[in-house]
Design a protein around this motif. Structure first.
Motif, mmCIF file in Angstrom:
data_model
loop_
_atom_site.group_PDB
_atom_site.id
_atom_site.type_symbol
_atom_site.label_atom_id
_atom_site.label_comp_id
_atom_site.label_asym_id
_atom_site.label_seq_id
_atom_site.Cartn_x
_atom_site.Cartn_y
_atom_site.Cartn_z
ATOM 1 N N VAL A 62 -12.098 -4.901 24.117
ATOM 2 C CA VAL A 62 -11.396 -4.480 23.127
ATOM 3 C C VAL A 62 -11.418 -4.947 21.662
ATOM 4 O O VAL A 62 -11.803 -5.911 21.452
ATOM 5 N N ASP A 63 -11.214 -4.399 20.772
ATOM 6 C CA ASP A 63 -11.076 -4.510 19.342
ATOM 7 C C ASP A 63 -9.352 -4.908 19.349
ATOM 8 O O ASP A 63 -8.479 -4.334 19.616
ATOM 9 N N ILE A 64 -9.019 -5.993 19.019
ATOM 10 C CA ILE A 64 -7.645 -6.625 18.404
ATOM 11 C C ILE A 64 -7.974 -6.664 16.828
ATOM 12 O O ILE A 64 -8.421 -7.793 16.550
ATOM 13 N N GLU A 65 -7.401 -5.772 16.303
ATOM 14 C CA GLU A 65 -7.681 -5.887 14.624
ATOM 15 C C GLU A 65 -6.760 -6.872 13.909
ATOM 16 O O GLU A 65 -5.622 -6.731 14.105
ATOM 17 N N LYS A 66 -7.263 -7.319 12.772
ATOM 18 C CA LYS A 66 -6.503 -8.086 11.814
ATOM 19 C C LYS A 66 -5.660 -7.505 11.138
ATOM 20 O O LYS A 66 -6.272 -6.326 10.483
ATOM 21 N N THR A 67 -4.627 -7.552 10.845
ATOM 22 C CA THR A 67 -3.525 -6.885 10.106
ATOM 23 C C THR A 67 -2.639 -7.812 9.168
ATOM 24 O O THR A 67 -2.685 -9.056 9.277
ATOM 25 N N VAL A 68 -1.984 -7.021 8.246
ATOM 26 C CA VAL A 68 -1.234 -8.181 7.203
ATOM 27 C C VAL A 68 0.290 -7.402 7.380
ATOM 28 O O VAL A 68 0.338 -6.193 7.448
ATOM 29 N N PRO A 69 1.165 -8.305 7.020
ATOM 30 C CA PRO A 69 2.855 -7.815 6.838
ATOM 31 C C PRO A 69 2.784 -6.985 5.696
ATOM 32 O O PRO A 69 2.132 -7.427 4.772
ATOM 33 N N PRO A 70 3.502 -5.783 5.744
ATOM 34 C CA PRO A 70 3.716 -5.245 4.401
ATOM 35 C C PRO A 70 4.462 -6.204 3.343
ATOM 36 O O PRO A 70 5.135 -6.996 3.759
ATOM 37 N N SER A 71 4.365 -5.745 2.022
ATOM 38 C CA SER A 71 5.274 -6.415 1.089
ATOM 39 C C SER A 71 6.661 -5.909 1.291
ATOM 40 O O SER A 71 6.986 -4.975 1.896
ATOM 41 N N TYR A 72 7.560 -6.907 0.749
ATOM 42 C CA TYR A 72 8.912 -6.489 0.869
ATOM 43 C C TYR A 72 9.415 -5.091 0.243
ATOM 44 O O TYR A 72 10.115 -4.508 0.846
ATOM 45 N N GLU A 73 8.571 -4.844 -0.878
ATOM 46 C CA GLU A 73 9.082 -3.556 -1.499
ATOM 47 C C GLU A 73 8.739 -2.481 -0.699
ATOM 48 O O GLU A 73 9.317 -1.502 -0.308
ATOM 49 N N LYS A 74 7.415 -2.473 0.036
ATOM 50 C CA LYS A 74 7.259 -1.571 0.876
ATOM 51 C C LYS A 74 8.276 -1.373 2.227
ATOM 52 O O LYS A 74 8.446 -0.333 2.661
ATOM 53 N N ALA A 75 8.419 -2.554 2.629
ATOM 54 C CA ALA A 75 9.443 -2.613 3.938
ATOM 55 C C ALA A 75 10.677 -1.989 3.549
ATOM 56 O O ALA A 75 11.246 -1.345 4.316
ATOM 57 N N GLU A 76 11.279 -2.428 2.377
ATOM 58 C CA GLU A 76 12.378 -1.742 1.966
ATOM 59 C C GLU A 76 12.415 -0.228 1.641
ATOM 60 O O GLU A 76 13.357 0.400 1.894
#
Length: 551
Positions: free
Chosen positions: A364-378
């Protein structure tokens, strides 16, 4: 027949204590089949894929046979790559936590030879290395294999594929002829069987395949991140995607307790599940989680055994699983009863190769991702709370609470209703601001790099390009709405947008290549009601940072 456990083995008490510390209880199939043979001194020919717990199958009995008074090399493990050699050595170190007199050393190409010679002078009893560097030390007479008790070939088929056949012959011929030999291989081609016939004495054959390790309907991701930033990343991802129920796995009971305290402080409804809980407490925790009173459950592998809840949206591996079987057991807690699910695994740089191995073994593909910025999460968190308030207004009568607001307005005439609404919303993110972690630079740098890559790519000649958009079923959007959004904002034809797939928290869209750069530039500045839109190119096998990239 009752399953064999580590407690049943006749091994050093320090090893049993280490196994408990690592969270192990029951053995994986390969461990159950191989360990007793190795402990009994038999040569073993084992067929097992990467990530099935095979390292512990030889590491545990290898340590058990070490004579701590003898400072000569007693165990040699050969690995095809430096990454695997490092991983195997780390597994040994975990098992040696209560046996400080036993030393393990990994030696491989690319690392300074003088530094390795210096470490060899410290008399390690266990060596884990790659064939080329082992031979190099033999030639320099800085490493002797004349007294070893156990020789392990790990991923033997991979070593043959990489052209190490002659090196293996040389090393095996120079080793103590009476030593015990273990050969692990994911496949058993004729060259492997030839080596086994030549060097192994009456080997015990064991075999375990993937069996039921399939993980359908689970979208798998991983985040490469420092340990100190995991808590912040976890909170942002839960807030952004508004998971209703999340299961978080940690390696140790202390980590579970620490994370529970941290998330509770930040306002999450969270409970912990680990081996120290009595059954009554465990039942109460599970009842809260099943009923929805708790949205985040943090657990160890042992505590989560038998856990079967159909509503889990996502599984977070706060600490990566030690082997493939534990990994699949963990993420299999989501996508129950025909539902879709998601798993997100946090890894450091050293662990990235392990997630690659899991992907390869599971195909399977286990894709790399990144956490959202604080502003986007808020922004996402506030948007979700506003949607909840809207739903509440439609379904329930809030009249009993209006009196409190009217009384406050009468007493504080300098404020308006909008001021009170804004103040209440500020409370939603206030605790997050107090605990904000320093991972924004990581997220933003990646996004800038990604955007640059997207704009430097010639999409016009690609036909249709698959795009990711952060809107899904939870945003009450359908295929027609999504298609209309692209047509309206980009001024393109309906024929330029196709193959729309709506998932729970995000969607995929095929867009004609010539419009891709325009879509990224324009749509990332737009809002869908109160939610900021995020669009990016869905990475494929050629362009992605997915886990199919091999070492």
């Amino acid at each position: 027949m009752e399953k064999l456990t580590f407690k049943d083995l006749e091994i050093l008490p320090e090893l049993k204590k280490a196994v408990v510390e690592m969270g192990y209880q029951e053995m994986t199939p390969i461990q159950e089949m191989a360990i007793p043979h190795v402990l009994n001194g038999h040569d073993v020919l084992a067929q097992a894929p990467t990530g099935t717990g095979k390292t512990c199958s030889f590491a545990l009995p290898a340590i058990n046979m070490i004579n701590t008074k003898d400072k000569k090399v007693q165990v040699l493990v050969l690995c095809p790559t430096r990454e695997l050699a490092i991983q195997v050595a780390e597994e040994f170190e975990k098992l040696l936590v209560f046996l400080p007199s036993v030393k393990v050393l990994s030696i491989y190409g690319g690392q300074g030879i003088e530094r390795q010679i210096s470490k060899l002078r410290e008399k390690p009893q266990i060596i884990v290395g790659t064939p080329g560097r082992i031979m190099d030390h033999q030639r320099r007479k800085t490493l002797s294999l004349e007294n070893i008790k156990l020789l392990v070939l790990d991923e033997a088929d991979e070593m043959l594929n990489m052209g190490f056949k002659e090196d293996l012959d040389t090393i095996l011929a120079s080793a103590n002829a009476d030593c015990q030999k273990i050969l692990f291989s994911a496949t058993m081609p004729k060259p492997i069987l030839k080596i086994a016939n030549m060097y192994l004495k009456d080997p015990q054959s064991v075999k375990t395949l993937q069996g039921n390790l399939a993980v359908p309907n689970i979208k798998q991701y991983y985040v490469e991140i420092r340990d100190k930033n995991k808590e912040e990343a976890l909170c942002r991802m839960i807030d952004t995607f508004d998971f209703k129920q999340a299961l978080v796995f940690c390696r140790t009971k202390k980590r579970v307790d620490d994370l529970q305290m941290a998330l509770t402080t930040r306002g999450f409804m969270v409970e912990a599940l680990h081996g120290d809980l009595k059954q009554v407490s465990r039942d109460k925790v599970m009842e809260k989680f099943k009923s929805g009173l708790v949205s985040v459950l943090i657990a160890t592998d042992v505590a989560a055994r038998g856990l079967d809840i159909s509503g889990i949206d996502v599984v977070f591996n706060h600490d990566i699983a030690d082997d493939l079987e534990y990994y699949t057991h963990r993420i299999g807690r989501t996508a129950r009863a025909g539902r879709d699910g998601m798993s997100i695994t946090f890894v450091n740089k050293k662990e990235a190769s392990k997630i690659n191995d899991f992907a390869k073994a599971l195909k399977v593909d286990i894709e790399k991702t990144v956490p959202p910025s604080y502003e986007k999460a808020e922004a996402a968190k506030i948007s979700h709370r506003m949607n909840e308030a809207t739903t509440s207004l439609k379904e329930e009568n809030p009249d009993k609470y209006k009196g409190y607001i009217l009384a406050a307005l009468e007493e504080n005439k300098e404020f308006e209703i909008l001021d009170y609404a804004a103040a209440l919303l500020r409370k939603v993110s206030e605790k997050d601001r107090e605990n904000i972690g320093n991972i924004d630079d990581i997220a933003e740098n990646f996004q800038q790099k990604k955007a640059k890559q997207d704009f430097n790519t010639d999409f016009a000649s690609a036909g249709y390009v698959k795009l990711f958009i952060n809107l899904g079923k939870k945003d009450n959007i359908n295929k027609r709405d999504l298609a209309d959004m692209f047509v309206k904002f980009l001024r393109v034809s309906n024929k330029d947008v196709k193959d729309i797939s709506i998932l729970n928290t995000f969607s995929f869209v095929q867009l004609k290549g010539e419009h891709v750069k325009k879509a990224i530039k324009i749509l990332n500045e737009k809002y869908f009601y109160n939610r900021k839109i995020a669009v990016e190119v869905k990475a494929d096998k050629e362009t992605s940072t997915s886990s199919k990239k091999r070492r």
